[in-house]
Design a protein around this motif. Structure first.
Motif, PDB file in Angstrom:
ATOM      1  N   PHE A  15       0.825  -1.209   0.075  1.00 41.44           N
ATOM      2  CA  PHE A  15       0.173  -0.210   0.061  1.00 41.44           C
ATOM      3  C   PHE A  15       0.869   1.242  -0.119  1.00 41.44           C
ATOM      4  O   PHE A  15       0.400   2.341   0.430  1.00 41.44           O
ATOM      5  N   GLY A  16       1.953   1.002  -0.400  1.00 40.98           N
ATOM      6  CA  GLY A  16       3.024   2.265  -0.571  1.00 40.98           C
ATOM      7  C   GLY A  16       3.482   2.861   0.598  1.00 40.98           C
ATOM      8  O   GLY A  16       3.387   2.314   1.841  1.00 40.98           O
ATOM      9  N   GLU A  17       3.451   4.226   0.699  1.00 44.04           N
ATOM     10  CA  GLU A  17       4.062   5.202   1.838  1.00 44.04           C
ATOM     11  C   GLU A  17       3.189   6.287   2.131  1.00 44.04           C
ATOM     12  O   GLU A  17       2.720   6.987   1.157  1.00 44.04           O
ATOM     13  N   ASP A  18       2.931   6.724   3.373  1.00 44.59           N
ATOM     14  CA  ASP A  18       2.233   7.754   3.788  1.00 44.59           C
ATOM     15  C   ASP A  18       3.380   8.578   4.183  1.00 44.59           C
ATOM     16  O   ASP A  18       4.139   8.471   4.913  1.00 44.59           O
ATOM     17  N   ASP A  19       3.255  10.105   3.845  1.00 46.58           N
ATOM     18  CA  ASP A  19       4.167  11.058   4.466  1.00 46.58           C
ATOM     19  C   ASP A  19       3.109  11.884   5.490  1.00 46.58           C
ATOM     20  O   ASP A  19       2.142  12.569   5.218  1.00 46.58           O
ATOM     21  N   ARG A  20       3.864  11.850   6.725  1.00 44.70           N
ATOM     22  CA  ARG A  20       3.073  12.300   7.902  1.00 44.70           C
ATOM     23  C   ARG A  20       3.916  13.042   8.581  1.00 44.70           C
ATOM     24  O   ARG A  20       5.388  13.019   8.749  1.00 44.70           O
ATOM     25  N   ARG A  21       3.307  14.215   9.271  1.00 45.04           N
ATOM     26  CA  ARG A  21       4.308  15.037   9.965  1.00 45.04           C
ATOM     27  C   ARG A  21       3.861  14.768  11.506  1.00 45.04           C
ATOM     28  O   ARG A  21       2.907  14.532  11.936  1.00 45.04           O
ATOM     29  N   ILE A  22       5.017  13.981  12.043  1.00 46.68           N
ATOM     30  CA  ILE A  22       4.816  13.617  13.504  1.00 46.68           C
ATOM     31  C   ILE A  22       6.130  14.122  14.546  1.00 46.68           C
ATOM     32  O   ILE A  22       7.175  14.252  13.993  1.00 46.68           O
ATOM     33  N   ALA A  23       5.420  14.546  15.537  1.00 43.86           N
ATOM     34  CA  ALA A  23       6.341  15.355  16.318  1.00 43.86           C
ATOM     35  C   ALA A  23       7.278  16.419  15.800  1.00 43.86           C
ATOM     36  O   ALA A  23       8.419  16.550  16.099  1.00 43.86           O
ATOM     37  N   GLY A  24       6.705  16.970  15.013  1.00 48.16           N
ATOM     38  CA  GLY A  24       7.157  18.166  14.473  1.00 48.16           C
ATOM     39  C   GLY A  24       8.231  17.964  13.134  1.00 48.16           C
ATOM     40  O   GLY A  24       8.832  18.988  12.722  1.00 48.16           O
ATOM     41  N   SER A  25       8.282  16.802  12.755  1.00 53.33           N
ATOM     42  CA  SER A  25       8.954  16.312  11.638  1.00 53.33           C
ATOM     43  C   SER A  25       8.221  15.703  10.583  1.00 53.33           C
ATOM     44  O   SER A  25       7.483  14.795  10.958  1.00 53.33           O
ATOM     45  N   GLU A  26       8.823  15.407   9.343  1.00 55.32           N
ATOM     46  CA  GLU A  26       8.228  14.593   8.321  1.00 55.32           C
ATOM     47  C   GLU A  26       8.898  13.240   8.492  1.00 55.32           C
ATOM     48  O   GLU A  26      10.046  12.886   8.595  1.00 55.32           O
ATOM     49  N   HIS A  27       7.784  12.334   8.313  1.00 52.41           N
ATOM     50  CA  HIS A  27       8.226  10.934   8.311  1.00 52.41           C
ATOM     51  C   HIS A  27       7.418  10.059   7.399  1.00 52.41           C
ATOM     52  O   HIS A  27       6.179  10.411   7.072  1.00 52.41           O
ATOM     53  N   ASP A  28       7.872   9.115   6.682  1.00 53.81           N
ATOM     54  CA  ASP A  28       7.287   8.229   5.872  1.00 53.81           C
ATOM     55  C   ASP A  28       7.036   6.900   6.725  1.00 53.81           C
ATOM     56  O   ASP A  28       7.452   6.415   7.236  1.00 53.81           O
ATOM     57  N   ILE A  29       5.652   6.466   6.274  1.00 47.69           N
ATOM     58  CA  ILE A  29       5.077   5.115   6.747  1.00 47.69           C
ATOM     59  C   ILE A  29       4.828   4.291   5.608  1.00 47.69           C
ATOM     60  O   ILE A  29       4.103   4.422   4.803  1.00 47.69           O
ATOM     61  N   GLY A  30       5.604   3.020   5.433  1.00 47.90           N
ATOM     62  CA  GLY A  30       5.260   2.218   4.503  1.00 47.90           C
ATOM     63  C   GLY A  30       4.300   0.963   5.203  1.00 47.90           C
ATOM     64  O   GLY A  30       4.431   0.695   6.549  1.00 47.90           O
ATOM     65  N   ILE A  31       3.259   0.719   4.436  1.00 54.79           N
ATOM     66  CA  ILE A  31       2.480  -0.146   4.817  1.00 54.79           C
ATOM     67  C   ILE A  31       2.088  -1.303   3.963  1.00 54.79           C
ATOM     68  O   ILE A  31       2.013  -1.075   2.734  1.00 54.79           O
ATOM     69  N   GLY A  32       2.032  -2.659   4.611  1.00 54.23           N
ATOM     70  CA  GLY A  32       1.786  -3.719   3.792  1.00 54.23           C
ATOM     71  C   GLY A  32       1.299  -4.977   4.381  1.00 54.23           C
ATOM     72  O   GLY A  32       0.910  -4.867   5.488  1.00 54.23           O
ATOM     73  N   ALA A  33       0.819  -6.015   3.662  1.00 55.01           N
ATOM     74  CA  ALA A  33       0.313  -7.266   4.298  1.00 55.01           C
ATOM     75  C   ALA A  33       0.576  -8.377   3.299  1.00 55.01           C
ATOM     76  O   ALA A  33       1.008  -8.117   2.113  1.00 55.01           O
ATOM     77  N   ALA A  34       0.435  -9.690   3.856  1.00 56.06           N
ATOM     78  CA  ALA A  34       0.767 -10.802   3.390  1.00 56.06           C
ATOM     79  C   ALA A  34      -0.072 -11.996   3.801  1.00 56.06           C
ATOM     80  O   ALA A  34      -0.421 -12.088   4.942  1.00 56.06           O
ATOM     81  N   VAL A  35      -0.385 -12.808   3.011  1.00 51.67           N
ATOM     82  CA  VAL A  35      -1.484 -14.018   3.233  1.00 51.67           C
ATOM     83  C   VAL A  35      -0.821 -15.323   2.337  1.00 51.67           C
ATOM     84  O   VAL A  35      -0.526 -15.351   1.409  1.00 51.67           O
ATOM     85  N   ILE A  36      -0.611 -16.471   3.266  1.00 50.80           N
ATOM     86  CA  ILE A  36      -0.474 -17.536   2.794  1.00 50.80           C
ATOM     87  C   ILE A  36      -1.772 -18.552   3.065  1.00 50.80           C
ATOM     88  O   ILE A  36      -2.171 -18.740   4.248  1.00 50.80           O
ATOM     89  N   ARG A  37      -2.365 -19.161   2.156  1.00 58.39           N
ATOM     90  CA  ARG A  37      -3.716 -19.699   2.422  1.00 58.39           C
ATOM     91  C   ARG A  37      -3.927 -21.224   1.542  1.00 58.39           C
ATOM     92  O   ARG A  37      -3.273 -21.253   0.339  1.00 58.39           O
ATOM     93  N   ILE A  38      -4.688 -21.648   1.951  1.00 59.63           N
ATOM     94  CA  ILE A  38      -5.114 -22.750   1.267  1.00 59.63           C
ATOM     95  C   ILE A  38      -6.933 -22.605   1.272  1.00 59.63           C
ATOM     96  O   ILE A  38      -7.442 -21.685   1.706  1.00 59.63           O
ATOM     97  N   GLY A  39      -7.399 -23.286   0.010  1.00 63.86           N
ATOM     98  CA  GLY A  39      -8.678 -23.026  -0.267  1.00 63.86           C
ATOM     99  C   GLY A  39      -9.341 -24.094  -0.928  1.00 63.86           C
ATOM    100  O   GLY A  39      -8.653 -25.034  -1.546  1.00 63.86           O
ATOM    101  N   VAL A  40     -10.646 -24.018  -1.322  1.00 64.43           N
ATOM    102  CA  VAL A  40     -11.533 -24.948  -1.740  1.00 64.43           C
ATOM    103  C   VAL A  40     -12.266 -24.142  -2.783  1.00 64.43           C
ATOM    104  O   VAL A  40     -12.919 -23.285  -2.327  1.00 64.43           O
ATOM    105  N   SER A  41     -12.423 -24.668  -4.032  1.00 67.29           N
ATOM    106  CA  SER A  41     -13.458 -24.007  -4.754  1.00 67.29           C
ATOM    107  C   SER A  41     -14.279 -24.805  -5.670  1.00 67.29           C
ATOM    108  O   SER A  41     -13.946 -26.065  -5.965  1.00 67.29           O
ATOM    109  N   ARG A  42     -15.642 -24.400  -5.888  1.00 66.37           N
ATOM    110  CA  ARG A  42     -16.642 -25.179  -6.454  1.00 66.37           C
ATOM    111  C   ARG A  42     -16.802 -24.777  -7.970  1.00 66.37           C
ATOM    112  O   ARG A  42     -16.860 -23.392  -8.072  1.00 66.37           O
TER     113      ARG A  42
END
Length: 235
Positions: free
Chosen positions: A206-233
């Motif tokens: 989900f890329g990066e957010d540019d935030r101003r935190i405690a008076g300075s600029e910071h980037d927040i990188g956000i992501g997720a991952a899934v390993i899964r099994i499944g069954v389909s009809r």
């Protein structure tokens, strides 16, 4: 003399009867073999022909959700992460653009899915203060492309990812739906002509957010991952 002729005739009749019995037994065995093999051949053909078309399914897997706030004045990143069980729903459609050969077929399709996560984490930093991460779902709309043999389908997938992942820092909350990129690989096995099982891994960036935190600029990188099994009809 008549006795010998009669015995010879009886012997010939017995031999003919035995020969006829053996021939009849062979015919029965061949017929049974044909009956046993015919359903298996039909089943294999039906499985091969049924990779295309619509399908719906359920998934169960392990998920990881993470966010990283770039370094503070002390040169340390503030990391947030959580992992747990992911339960999901999916649906899609496959078609064969080049048709089917004796060895198999290329498949291209579209798939949508939703995973229910329940992620939650928090961390403290002497400069950045307290940050929290939480998410309840991640979803995607993807293209799938790969090759299918009689029972096995190997594929790659890519598309649009959506999630409610958000990070709160020093009272700044980005609550809302976030868009990103979903990439994955998978393998699917045909159990019979209507049911298949799968194993796959998908990462969501989900890329990066540019935030101003405690008076300075910071980037927040956000992501997720899934390993899964499944069954389909499949239909």
């Amino acid at each position: 003399m008549n006795f010998l002729k009669r015995e010879s005739s009886l012997s010939s009749a017995a031999t003919a009867a035995k020969s006829g019995a053996k021939s009849h037994s062979s015919s029965i065995l061949l017929s049974l073999a044909a009956l046993c093999l015919s359903p298996a051949t039909a089943s294999a053909q039906e499985v091969k022909d049924n990779w295309t078309g619509p399908y719906v399914g359920l998934t169960l897997g392990l998920q990881g959700t993470a966010a990283s706030i770039d370094s503070d004045a002390n040169g340390e990143d503030l990391d947030l992460d959580d992992s747990g069980v992911a339960i999901g729903l999916l649906g899609g459609y496959n078609f064969s653009p080049f048709g089917r050969s004796d060895s198999g077929q290329w498949l291209i399709g579209a798939e949508v899915d939703a995973q229910f996560l329940g992620s939650d984490d928090s961390a403290n930093d002497s400069v950045l203060g307290t940050a929290t991460l939480d998410s309840s779902w991640v979803a995607s709309t993807r293209v799938r492309a790969g090759y299918a043999w009689e029972y096995l389908h190997l594929y790659g997938t890519a598309g649009l990812a959506l999630s409610d992942i958000h990070v709160e820092t020093m009272g700044d909350d980005d609550d809302g739906v976030r868009a990103g990129l979903a990439l994955g690989l998978g393998a699917e096995y045909a159990i019979d002509k209507n049911w298949s099982g799968r194993l796959e891994g998908i990462s969501y960036s989900f890329g990066e957010d540019d935030r101003r935190i405690a008076g300075s600029e910071h980037d927040i990188g956000i992501g997720a991952a899934v390993i899964r099994i499944g069954v389909s009809r499949r239909f």
